[in-house]
Enzyme design. Structure first.
Site, PDB file in Angstrom:
ATOM      1  N   ASP A 128      44.305  40.145  36.471  1.00 54.45           N
ATOM      2  CA  ASP A 128      44.580  39.568  37.781  1.00 54.45           C
ATOM      3  C   ASP A 128      45.996  39.014  37.745  1.00 54.45           C
ATOM      4  OD1 ASP A 128      43.356  39.257  40.408  1.00 54.45           O
ATOM      5  OD2 ASP A 128      43.869  37.150  40.148  1.00 54.45           O
ATOM      6  N   THR A 129      46.769  39.389  38.753  1.00 47.54           N
ATOM      7  CA  THR A 129      48.188  39.047  38.765  1.00 47.54           C
ATOM      8  C   THR A 129      48.539  38.298  40.034  1.00 47.54           C
ATOM      9  OG1 THR A 129      48.754  40.955  37.402  1.00 47.54           O
ATOM     10  CG2 THR A 129      50.516  40.064  38.755  1.00 47.54           C
ATOM     11  N   ASN A 184      43.969  50.325  41.163  1.00 49.22           N
ATOM     12  CA  ASN A 184      45.401  50.363  41.485  1.00 49.22           C
ATOM     13  C   ASN A 184      46.100  51.339  40.529  1.00 49.22           C
ATOM     14  OD1 ASN A 184      48.197  49.701  41.287  1.00 49.22           O
ATOM     15  ND2 ASN A 184      47.808  47.683  42.164  1.00 49.22           N
TER      16      ASN A 184
HETATM   17  P1  IMP Z   1      45.607  42.038  41.775  1.00 47.79           P
HETATM   18  O1  IMP Z   1      45.886  41.543  40.405  1.00 47.79           O
HETATM   19  O2  IMP Z   1      45.149  43.465  41.753  1.00 47.79           O
HETATM   20  O3  IMP Z   1      44.731  41.124  42.573  1.00 47.79           O
HETATM   21  O4  IMP Z   1      47.022  42.148  42.482  1.00 47.79           O
HETATM   22  C1  IMP Z   1      47.572  41.108  43.229  1.00 47.79           C
HETATM   23  C2  IMP Z   1      48.763  41.578  44.006  1.00 47.79           C
HETATM   24  O5  IMP Z   1      49.887  41.545  43.170  1.00 47.79           O
HETATM   25  C3  IMP Z   1      48.707  42.969  44.608  1.00 47.79           C
HETATM   26  O6  IMP Z   1      49.312  42.914  45.893  1.00 47.79           O
HETATM   27  C4  IMP Z   1      49.554  43.799  43.684  1.00 47.79           C
HETATM   28  O7  IMP Z   1      50.196  44.871  44.342  1.00 47.79           O
HETATM   29  C5  IMP Z   1      50.572  42.771  43.218  1.00 47.79           C
HETATM   30  N1  IMP Z   1      51.019  43.062  41.861  1.00 47.79           N
HETATM   31  C6  IMP Z   1      50.250  43.084  40.747  1.00 47.79           C
HETATM   32  N2  IMP Z   1      51.004  43.409  39.679  1.00 47.79           N
HETATM   33  C7  IMP Z   1      52.265  43.578  40.145  1.00 47.79           C
HETATM   34  C8  IMP Z   1      53.475  43.935  39.512  1.00 47.79           C
HETATM   35  O8  IMP Z   1      53.561  44.183  38.297  1.00 47.79           O
HETATM   36  N3  IMP Z   1      54.557  44.013  40.312  1.00 47.79           N
HETATM   37  C9  IMP Z   1      54.500  43.758  41.656  1.00 47.79           C
HETATM   38  N4  IMP Z   1      53.401  43.434  42.290  1.00 47.79           N
HETATM   39  C10 IMP Z   1      52.275  43.350  41.543  1.00 47.79           C
END
Ligand code: IMP
Length: 209
Positions: A68-69, A9
């Protein structure tokens, strides 16, 4: 120090580079020829964060970290939570993900409004939400985890061109009236879930060198 960040990302990579600053050179799995999606099949953010870091460590055997968010919306029972990336489908379309959250909150508000019109007592629908980031660091084979949270509310509509993911619908308590996509990247990094977790990781690395 040179360290691999388990992400494809570009928004996350840009933010992490800014947050960690000059002492860190971030490289990505793609730099090692790892181009497949790193699996994230856990039931919690911690499990997914650990899974991503371990997957990468097994592939490259080098110091690395993963983030992971998740976005938790109170009125949606904590959803999208661990399903944040795929909330509206496996294509991970962030516009459709945001539309789904906005639609679900709007539907709850409409139902509450209708119930009131029929004389039923209802509680106002809360738009309270938070981002949570879990960062897993693997250094010299040792595992450490760090967390960061950002509290706020879900906006009524999308606003702003900055940031990424759900930023256009999230209003942090620190910047009322502006979404994370309206404020500057510097302002976001100072208060964000990822900023907090990564600064904790940097502090740990400094004191455990
Ligand atoms: P992952 O951590 O890559 O699995 O992300 C999970 C989802 O959260 C994805 O759709 C990301 O685009 C979104 N995401 C992660 N970090 C942020 C942020 O800082 N702001 C907004 N969306 C986020």
């Amino acid at each position: 120090m040179k360290i691999v960040f388990a992400t494809g990302n570009s928004g996350k990579l840009r933010e992490a580079s800014e947050i960690l600053g000059e002492g860190f050179e971030l490289v990505t799995p793609a730099d090692f020829g790892i181009t497949e999606d790193i699996p994230e099949t856990g039931k919690t953010l911690r499990a997914n964060s650990l899974q991503k870091a371990q997957y990468l460590y097994e592939k490259c055997g080098c110091d690395c970290f993963a983030d992971d968010t998740g976005l938790e919306v109170d009125a949606l029972g904590g959803a999208p939570g661990v399903y944040t990336a795929r909330y509206a489908g496996d294509d991970k379309d962030f516009n459709r993900n945001m539309d789904k959250v906005l639609y679900e909150l709007q539907s709850l508000e409409t139902s509450a409004h209708m119930a009131e019109e029929f004389g039923l007592k209802t509680k106002p629908v809360s738009r309270r939400a938070r981002f949570k980031s879990v960062v897993t660091l693997i250094i010299g084979g040792r595992i450490q985890m760090f967390e960061g949270t950002l509290e706020g509310v879900i906006a009524r509509e999308k606003s702003g061109n900055g940031g990424f993911g759900y930023d256009p619908i999230f209003i942090a308590d620190e910047y009322p009236g502006q979404t994370l996509a309206d404020i500057t990247e510097e302002q976001k990094n100072e208060i964000s879930h990822r900023g907090k977790a990564l600064r904790a990781m940097a502090a740990w690395l400094k004191s455990n060198k």
